[in-house]
Motif scaffolding. Sequence first.
Motif, PDB file in Angstrom:
ATOM      1  N   ALA A  98     130.034   1.396  32.407  1.00 13.32           N
ATOM      2  CA  ALA A  98     129.396   0.079  32.325  1.00 13.32           C
ATOM      3  C   ALA A  98     130.386  -1.042  32.025  1.00 13.32           C
ATOM      4  O   ALA A  98     130.185  -2.183  32.450  1.00 13.32           O
ATOM      5  N   ASN A  99     131.452  -0.738  31.285  1.00 15.77           N
ATOM      6  CA  ASN A  99     132.387  -1.791  30.872  1.00 15.77           C
ATOM      7  C   ASN A  99     133.603  -1.909  31.780  1.00 15.77           C
ATOM      8  O   ASN A  99     134.503  -2.700  31.492  1.00 15.77           O
ATOM      9  N   ALA A 100     133.644  -1.133  32.844  1.00 15.46           N
ATOM     10  CA  ALA A 100     134.813  -1.161  33.725  1.00 15.46           C
ATOM     11  C   ALA A 100     134.841  -2.433  34.561  1.00 15.46           C
ATOM     12  O   ALA A 100     133.832  -2.833  35.136  1.00 15.46           O
ATOM     13  N   PHE A 101     135.996  -3.070  34.622  1.00 15.39           N
ATOM     14  CA  PHE A 101     136.184  -4.284  35.430  1.00 15.39           C
ATOM     15  C   PHE A 101     135.076  -5.290  35.129  1.00 15.39           C
ATOM     16  O   PHE A 101     134.375  -5.767  36.031  1.00 15.39           O
ATOM     17  N   ALA A 102     134.917  -5.638  33.875  1.00 15.96           N
ATOM     18  CA  ALA A 102     133.859  -6.572  33.462  1.00 15.96           C
ATOM     19  C   ALA A 102     134.108  -7.953  34.051  1.00 15.96           C
ATOM     20  O   ALA A 102     135.203  -8.504  33.948  1.00 15.96           O
ATOM     21  N   VAL A 108     128.667  -6.346  31.557  1.00 15.28           N
ATOM     22  CA  VAL A 108     128.313  -4.942  31.326  1.00 15.28           C
ATOM     23  C   VAL A 108     127.235  -4.563  32.329  1.00 15.28           C
ATOM     24  O   VAL A 108     126.120  -5.093  32.299  1.00 15.28           O
ATOM     25  N   SER A 109     127.575  -3.676  33.246  1.00 14.93           N
ATOM     26  CA  SER A 109     126.644  -3.316  34.312  1.00 14.93           C
ATOM     27  C   SER A 109     126.688  -1.817  34.559  1.00 14.93           C
ATOM     28  O   SER A 109     127.763  -1.203  34.553  1.00 14.93           O
ATOM     29  N   TYR A 110     125.521  -1.241  34.767  1.00 16.63           N
ATOM     30  CA  TYR A 110     125.430   0.193  35.063  1.00 16.63           C
ATOM     31  C   TYR A 110     125.354   0.460  36.566  1.00 16.63           C
ATOM     32  O   TYR A 110     125.153   1.593  36.984  1.00 16.63           O
TER      33      TYR A 110
END
Length: 230
Positions: A98-102, A108-110
């Motif tokens: 979720a926190n990758a490449f914010a 924060v995206s799933y």
Amino acid sequence: MRNSYHCSRSRAAVTLFELVIALVVLALISGTIFSIIAGSVRATAEVQVIQKEADQIHAFSETCRRVFGALPDTAQITISIIDEGPPALQELVLSGAANAFAFGEEPVSYEDLTIGTFLDGQAEDGTLLYTIGITRSDILPGEIQEGLVVTDDEEVLLAPDDDGRYWLPLIRNVVALNWRCYTADDDEWIELWESQDWPDLLEVTILQQGRLLPLRTVIDLPEKPEGTGA
């Protein structure tokens, strides 16, 4: 008196000739100086472009090291070839991180995040140029108009591809982007990855326009905890 008048006219003629020569020499010197200055300006601009591209690649490589070097247990990596090419076009899909490449209004995206390339133009020699970017389904918040193009100072920031996906551009003027995975058990590098386990090493190489050698980054991935793989 006649001799004196004749000598005066001769000296005046010589002075005028010298003035013409001086003007010609001055014009040549001015042209040379202008050429040197123009060349220096062009060289400075080219160095700035090269430095900017190098900074972009360095930032991308360091971000990949940070993201893939600290993956959550739920993360899954998928690498696929979407076009055999040449050049072969690959996409890396990162799920469960979720926190990758914010970025964006929802950092924060799933949703699955894709790192790949999209066609950005063609060089004078006919070489296809691509832009490395990232995309996910919620890259733009809310309902968006189909075909919307987001720009900043006439530079395209977000634009849909043929599949309607919006890409956030990271590195432009790219000739090739390649991903490979390495597993110690098989002792080989492979260009496809579908396992729920993580590879031991992740390699990314980027070749930009005008460069003879690609930039290669190898990332050491952590060991995935038992019970979270396939």
